[in-house]
Scaffold this active site. Structure first.
Site, PDB file in Angstrom:
ATOM      1  CD  GLU A  92      35.528  51.055  36.292  1.00 30.10           C
ATOM      2  OE1 GLU A  92      34.745  50.111  36.078  1.00 30.10           O
ATOM      3  OE2 GLU A  92      36.596  51.189  35.677  1.00 30.10           O
ATOM      4  CE1 TYR A 111      40.313  53.852  30.229  1.00 30.24           C
ATOM      5  CE2 TYR A 111      40.067  51.486  29.920  1.00 30.24           C
ATOM      6  CZ  TYR A 111      40.065  52.598  30.746  1.00 30.24           C
ATOM      7  OH  TYR A 111      39.818  52.449  32.087  1.00 30.24           O
ATOM      8  CD1 TRP A 171      36.372  50.450  29.250  1.00 36.62           C
ATOM      9  CD2 TRP A 171      35.030  51.134  30.894  1.00 36.62           C
ATOM     10  NE1 TRP A 171      36.914  51.583  29.810  1.00 36.62           N
ATOM     11  CE2 TRP A 171      36.107  52.024  30.827  1.00 36.62           C
ATOM     12  CE3 TRP A 171      34.039  51.369  31.859  1.00 36.62           C
ATOM     13  CZ2 TRP A 171      36.246  53.123  31.662  1.00 36.62           C
ATOM     14  CZ3 TRP A 171      34.177  52.471  32.699  1.00 36.62           C
ATOM     15  CH2 TRP A 171      35.261  53.333  32.599  1.00 36.62           C
TER      16      TRP A 171
END
Length: 196
Positions: free
Chosen positions: A49, A27, A57
């Site tokens: 988000e 990522y 995350w």
């Protein structure tokens, strides 16, 4: 956590959060901080988000494909048409974060996105700040900025939920509106050679 870059086994220096595990590396190296446009694509980032709020995350990245499957690929028109039956379906889906408030916000945000005159891309990117000096350490990276506060306020004024200034800034980083790769990170060098 380290404050500066971490050099991995592959010899590449990365922002400390993007060094491990492999899913973070992929990522970090291939997506985070690279400019992204497209209403559905940005809607996905806003949604993820919002679901990340209060969580790691990494939890979201591990479930990203589950989210995409559950939310019709984050196609705004499809999600905006969801009914209470879809909410119940999503609450029973172990492939996502099953939080009623965040599910309801995602549906409300899709409806709000449909109502935008110029589209989501135009609204979000209108808050892109001027370039600034690249951060040298994690401590140099802000949690919010005047632009993220203004973007949050504009999104809320248009009916969006779960879009506070910190969440807005995280999205701005993720979609390349700001580039917070640390100065010694190998991705920073790659982006600069690409003219970004």
């Amino acid at each position: 956590m380290e404050d500066g870059v971490i050099v991995g086994a592959d010899g590449l220096a990365r922002c400390p959060w993007g060094a491990e595990p492999e899913l973070y590396r992929e990522y970090h190296d291939g997506e985070w901080g690279r400019p992204l446009r497209g209403d559905d694509e940005l809607f996905e980032r806003i949604s993820l988000e919002a679901f990340q709020s209060g969580l790691s995350w990494l939890t979201i990245l591990r479930r990203r494909e589950g989210f995409r499957a559950a939310f019709d690929g984050f196609r705004i028109e499809a999600v905006a048409a969801y009914t209470e039956a879809d909410v119940e379906r999503l609450l029973g889906d172990a492939g996502i974060i099953r939080n009623r408030a965040k599910i309801a916000a995602t549906i409300a945000n899709a409806k709000a996105a449909l109502e935008l005159g110029g589209g989501l891309t135009e609204l979000i990117w209108s808050f892109a700040p001027a370039g600034r000096e690249r951060p040298k350490t994690v401590g140099d990276v802000p949690a919010t900025t005047p632009e993220s506060k203004a973007l949050s306020k504009a999104l809320k004024a248009n009916g969006f939920r779960f879009v506070g200034p910190t969440t807005a800034y995280a999205m701005m980083q993720a979609v390349g509106m700001v580039d917070d790769h640390l100065a010694d990170c190998h991705v920073a060098s790659a982006l600069e050679s690409e003219g970004r």
